[in-house]
Design an enzyme around this catalytic site. Structure first.
Site, short mmCIF file in Angstrom:
data_model
loop_
_atom_site.label_atom_id
_atom_site.label_comp_id
_atom_site.label_asym_id
_atom_site.label_seq_id
_atom_site.Cartn_x
_atom_site.Cartn_y
_atom_site.Cartn_z
N ASN A 284 67.00 5.79 97.48
CA ASN A 284 68.22 6.28 96.84
C ASN A 284 68.69 5.36 95.72
O ASN A 284 69.08 5.83 94.65
CB ASN A 284 69.33 6.45 97.89
CG ASN A 284 68.97 7.53 98.90
OD1 ASN A 284 67.99 8.26 98.71
ND2 ASN A 284 69.75 7.63 99.97
N GLU B 160 65.50 28.84 63.32
CA GLU B 160 65.92 29.80 64.36
C GLU B 160 65.64 29.24 65.76
O GLU B 160 66.44 29.40 66.68
CB GLU B 160 65.19 31.13 64.17
CG GLU B 160 65.68 31.89 62.95
CD GLU B 160 64.79 33.07 62.60
OE1 GLU B 160 64.26 33.73 63.51
OE2 GLU B 160 64.61 33.33 61.39
N TYR C 151 74.06 10.27 98.87
CA TYR C 151 72.90 11.00 98.35
C TYR C 151 72.68 12.31 99.10
O TYR C 151 72.84 12.39 100.32
CB TYR C 151 71.62 10.15 98.47
CG TYR C 151 70.38 10.88 97.97
CD1 TYR C 151 70.06 10.89 96.63
CD2 TYR C 151 69.57 11.59 98.85
CE1 TYR C 151 68.95 11.58 96.17
CE2 TYR C 151 68.46 12.28 98.40
CZ TYR C 151 68.15 12.28 97.06
OH TYR C 151 67.05 12.97 96.60
N LYS D 166 66.63 15.54 87.54
CA LYS D 166 65.60 15.09 86.61
C LYS D 166 65.08 16.19 85.70
O LYS D 166 65.00 16.00 84.49
CB LYS D 166 64.46 14.42 87.37
CG LYS D 166 64.83 12.97 87.74
CD LYS D 166 63.87 12.32 88.68
CE LYS D 166 64.03 12.77 90.11
NZ LYS D 166 65.36 12.55 90.70
N THR E 4 85.31 29.47 53.72
CA THR E 4 86.02 29.61 55.00
C THR E 4 85.90 31.09 55.34
O THR E 4 85.90 31.93 54.42
CB THR E 4 87.52 29.22 54.90
OG1 THR E 4 88.14 30.08 53.96
CG2 THR E 4 87.72 27.77 54.50
N HIS E 5 85.78 31.42 56.59
CA HIS E 5 85.55 32.82 57.02
C HIS E 5 84.30 33.40 56.36
O HIS E 5 84.22 34.61 56.15
CB HIS E 5 86.75 33.71 56.70
CG HIS E 5 88.07 33.11 57.09
ND1 HIS E 5 88.63 33.27 58.33
CD2 HIS E 5 88.92 32.31 56.39
CE1 HIS E 5 89.79 32.61 58.37
NE2 HIS E 5 89.98 32.01 57.22
N LYS F 196 57.17 38.59 53.84
CA LYS F 196 58.11 37.77 54.61
C LYS F 196 57.76 36.28 54.64
O LYS F 196 56.60 35.90 54.73
CB LYS F 196 58.19 38.27 56.07
CG LYS F 196 58.87 39.59 56.26
CD LYS F 196 60.36 39.59 55.87
CE LYS F 196 61.21 38.89 56.89
NZ LYS F 196 61.28 39.62 58.15
N SER G 297 55.12 37.11 58.59
CA SER G 297 55.24 38.23 59.51
C SER G 297 53.86 38.82 59.72
O SER G 297 53.02 38.78 58.82
CB SER G 297 56.19 39.27 58.91
OG SER G 297 55.86 40.56 59.39
#
Ligand code: ARG
Length: 458
Positions: free
Chosen positions: A110, A290, A317, A325, A155-156, A283, A277
């Protein structure tokens, strides 16, 4: 491999149970830390006289050989073993016989596992810090080359005020510098030795915990044995700091993805960091960005998993804690992987300055500066704001911009306007007039770059 604890048991563990119970598949990566921790423990046992000096020396020697053998591929870690601690101790006993069996004196798995995870994570934090510094360095370099690259600030997601690409990049630098600071802080609290906590109640042996702490590079020793073995707040803190890193990388990725689109075309990614693509020949996709954005979800999941595992278990424990882990290693590995791909992607991207400049010219992003011009002529800001709003409406009506609107039209809306308004609303002037600390002017960005470089030099 037989269990170390088999004395009380009459049967071997069922195979299914062993597969379920075993953590070796994910804790074998701690072999080096486990061995180094044991070497320090054995050294101290010998120094204090808890075991014979000669036996301590044999153990240290045996452990060093095991470490070398694993590193050189001469010894394979047995994936049937219960965990890495069991495997190493078993191997030592196989090599040294009776002497090997003395290693675990005054220690429990432990406190051993609580030590090992801390040692591994300290190393991982150092690696992540280095990778973050590399990214900050690349951003500073890119910023330096784009101090005059005017772009719209949003902004926005609506064009708002003129900034430079350098200023935008340095915003991410500020976030990443705070990430560095958070990681340093996590490491500082993690850097406390739990060994000596035993199973939960410490030990009757006269351990010299401070010497072990010194040998292993810890700043101090834990002050309560129950706490030493039963908290994983340092994993939670790290997962939290890493989650924030991922939030930053994910927002940055989102912008990269937008900027690559034909709608923006502010940047072009290098072919080495884009994919095609399978059906659409035209593409060029920003898959790396992403994926970084997508992988943020994993790290948040790891944080949630750790919080959930820990929230309901009584001291000290419990085996639930073995789940720490996989979660924290996944978070660490994911962040490292993301940074490995993200930094060179940024380093090699092409900035299409004209497109940024063109976008900046079209969105009335100098309207605030136009209003400030009137304020400079004595008008209260609220009235200046209203007059400028009328000008913008006029421009939209006629398909013009503030730059192309004739001075007569300006004067019709407000008599305070004069030819010098065109200088006042010139985008370069708008940016470089913003000398305030933290602003987009080249002078201010220079200071931001210098500050970031100072932080990463430490
Ligand atoms: N593999 C265990 C873990 O990761 C090691 C500690 C085992 N301790 C115990 N009492 N079963 O948590």
């Amino acid at each position: 491999m037989a269990q170390l604890w088999k004395g009380r048991f009459k049967k071997e563990l069922a195979k299914e149970t062993n597969d379920f119970n075993s953590s070796i598949k994910f804790d074998s990566r701690m072999f080096e830390e486990d061995i180094n921790g044991s070497i320090a423990h054995a050294t101290m046992l010998g120094a204090v006289g808890i075991i014979e000096k000669s036996e301590s020396e044999k153990i240290v020697q045996g452990l060093s050989e095991i470490l070398n053998d694993i590193k050189n591929g001469r010894l394979d870690i047995d994936m049937e073993a219960e965990d890495i601690h069991t495997f190493i101790e078993g191997e030592l006993t196989e090599r040294l016989g009776q002497t090997g069996k003395r290693l675990h004196t005054a220690r429990s798995r432990n406190d051993q596992v609580a030590l090992d995870i801390r040692m591994v994570l300290k190393k991982e934090i150092d690696e992540i810090v280095k990778k973050l510094k590399d990214l900050i360095d690349v951003l500073c370099k890119k910023a330096e080359a784009n101090k005059d690259t005017i772009m719209p600030g949003y902004t926005h997601l609506q064009r708002a005020q003129p900034i430079t690409f350098a200023h935008h990049l340095m915003a991410y630098c500020s976030m990443l510098c705070r990430d560095l600071d958070r990681l340093k802080d996590v490491k500082r609290r993690m850097n406390i030795l739990p060994l000596g906590s035993g199973a939960l109640a410490g030990t009757t042996y006269p351990l010299d915990r401070n010497t072990v702490a010194d040998l292993l590079g810890f700043d101090g020793i834990s002050s309560n044995s129950l706490d030493g073995v039963s908290d994983r707040d340092f994993c939670i803190e790290l997962a939290s700091a890493l989650s924030i890193v991922m939030v930053h990388l994910s927002r940055f990725s989102e912008e990269i993805i937008m900027w690559c689109s034909w709608e923006f075309k502010f940047i072009e990614l290098d072919d080495a960091f884009s994919t095609g693509s399978s059906i659409m020949p035209q593409k060029k996709n920003p898959d790396i960005a992403e994926l970084v954005r997508g992988k943020s979800g994993r790290v948040f999941g790891d944080l949630t998993a750790l919080l959930t595992v820990m929230k309901g278990i009584a001291l000290a424990y419990n085996k639930d804690m073995q789940e720490d882990k996989e979660a924290i290693f996944d978070a660490v590995d994911t962040v490292k992987m993301c940074l490995n791909a993200f930094t060179p992607m940024i380093d090699t991207m092409t900035v299409i300055k004209e497109n940024m400049r063109n976008a900046a010219a079209k969105g009335f992003i100098n309207a605030t500066d136009c209003a400030d011009y009137l304020v400079g002529k004595g008008l209260p800001f609220r009235d200046a704001y209203k007059a400028t709003g009328e000008l913008v409406a006029l421009c939209i009506d006629r398909g013009l911009t503030l730059e192309t609107l004739p001075i007569e039209q300006y004067k019709e809306v407000c008599g305070l306007f004069d030819e010098d308004v065109y200088t006042a609303i010139n985008l370069e002037n708008c940016v470089n007039g913003r000398l305030v600390e933290g602003g987009p002017s080249a002078a201010s960005v220079d200071k931001q770059i210098a500050k970031a470089r100072e932080i990463i030099s430490k």
